[in-house]
Design a protein around this motif. Sequence first.
Motif, short mmCIF file in Angstrom:
data_model
loop_
_atom_site.label_atom_id
_atom_site.label_comp_id
_atom_site.label_asym_id
_atom_site.label_seq_id
_atom_site.Cartn_x
_atom_site.Cartn_y
_atom_site.Cartn_z
N GLU A 124 -5.59 0.31 -1.78
CA GLU A 124 -4.06 0.16 -1.67
C GLU A 124 -3.62 -0.08 -2.94
N PHE A 125 -2.59 0.63 -3.30
CA PHE A 125 -1.69 0.89 -4.46
C PHE A 125 -0.41 0.11 -4.42
N ILE A 246 0.88 0.07 -12.38
CA ILE A 246 0.18 0.52 -11.44
C ILE A 246 -1.06 -0.62 -11.18
N PHE A 247 -1.25 -1.06 -9.78
CA PHE A 247 -2.12 -1.64 -9.49
C PHE A 247 -2.86 -1.16 -8.31
N ALA A 248 -4.10 -1.36 -8.11
CA ALA A 248 -5.17 -0.58 -7.39
C ALA A 248 -6.36 -1.27 -7.04
N GLU A 249 -6.61 -1.73 -5.88
CA GLU A 249 -7.92 -2.37 -5.45
C GLU A 249 -8.44 -1.86 -4.19
N ASP A 252 -12.46 -4.18 -0.39
CA ASP A 252 -13.10 -5.63 -0.69
C ASP A 252 -12.31 -6.49 -1.66
N GLY A 253 -11.27 -5.95 -2.08
CA GLY A 253 -10.52 -6.61 -3.26
C GLY A 253 -10.91 -6.38 -4.78
N ASN A 254 -11.75 -5.34 -4.78
CA ASN A 254 -12.14 -4.94 -6.11
C ASN A 254 -11.27 -4.05 -6.89
N ASP A 255 -11.05 -4.52 -8.27
CA ASP A 255 -10.22 -3.99 -9.01
C ASP A 255 -10.63 -2.64 -9.26
N VAL A 256 -9.90 -1.45 -9.00
CA VAL A 256 -10.10 -0.01 -9.29
C VAL A 256 -9.19 0.50 -10.35
N VAL A 257 -8.19 -0.26 -10.82
CA VAL A 257 -6.96 0.25 -11.88
C VAL A 257 -7.64 1.32 -12.88
#
Length: 391
Positions: A124-125, A246-249, A252-257
Amino acid sequence: MNYTDKEIMEYIEEEDAKFIRLAFRDAFGVQKNISILPGELKKAFEEGIPINARAIRGFEGCEDASLFLRPDSTTLSVLPWRPDSGRVLRMFCDVYTADGKPFEADTRAILKKAIEKAEEAGIEFRFSSELEFYLFKKDDDGNNTKIPYDNAGYLDIAPLDRGENIRREICLTIEEMGLEPERSHHERGPGQNEIDFHYAKALKAADQATTFKMVVNTVADRNGLVADFSPVPIAEEPGNGYHINIFAEDKDGNDVVKYAAAGIISKIRDITLFLNPTDASYARFGNSTAPDRVNWSKAGSSELMCITDYRGHSGAELRSPDGLSNPYLVHALLIYAGLYGIENKLSLPEELDEDSVLLPQSIREASKIASKSEFISSILPKEIIDLYVTQ
């Protein structure tokens, strides 16, 4: 939220609405609209309202003479500056062909496709925007004088900052329309202002940016002023940027920014034409705090990206786009580039890498890069690419 046809008709009656604006955008993000009466709304939802396809930039290649607008009920809002009696509502629309298929050159459809691609990957972005604009005085005939509304500087206050009440009116108007401004202030240039938004999902964030520009232009005009989002409104003064957070996860709710940021950095030269679509866009690069290199830092002064860690989450701010770009295209390209970084688990280059390359230095260079990019051709329809490359 989604509304049923019955709920929308009840809302129209409660608000004493007499006109509904069906809003869409051309390939460069310029908002267009057609107004209908409430009695036509059922037809709009079920069949769409026809428009002359070949009169819209980016739609000229459509095989049919007409395309059809279908409103998105989740974007329903009242235009607060219209009369209380006989009010005007606005809904953003998606564009369809005569056989009921999404029109592939509709940039809202392009963004929706990018969002679906991200969802399939479990990502999700979210985006938030920081849009800068100048306020200029008008002459007696209502023309733009290029005379700044004030001579204030960064974070100045009234009376030096004369835009304070204008920004307040803009924020209150936006709130009435159901959007969420976060903060506002005077920027570095004379008559230059900035209003920022909270994070939102990619489609809503693009709709917000489009609505915001409409509101700013309308409020400025109602106050006898002209708003200017162009990259360099005044030579030798700071330009206008469209900074995107920009926010991306993952699911599983892991931060992938940081992976996403690395992907954007790796593809930034390919996508710059669409983030910076005018000649003036390239005059802004390297001046004041605008970036001109493909680099990043934690400081965020004049780098392409500012990447920080706060309370266990990463944040990335892209600082190269400007306000004449199409937010639907911009968000779509950032999603695809971000996914490329996430799927390949790309690492960020060295911070403030001394060997970093320059961003394209002209629209001609950016066009050449985009026209040869396999990344771009795999995402955008040929009609959009050709329009940007040959403008």
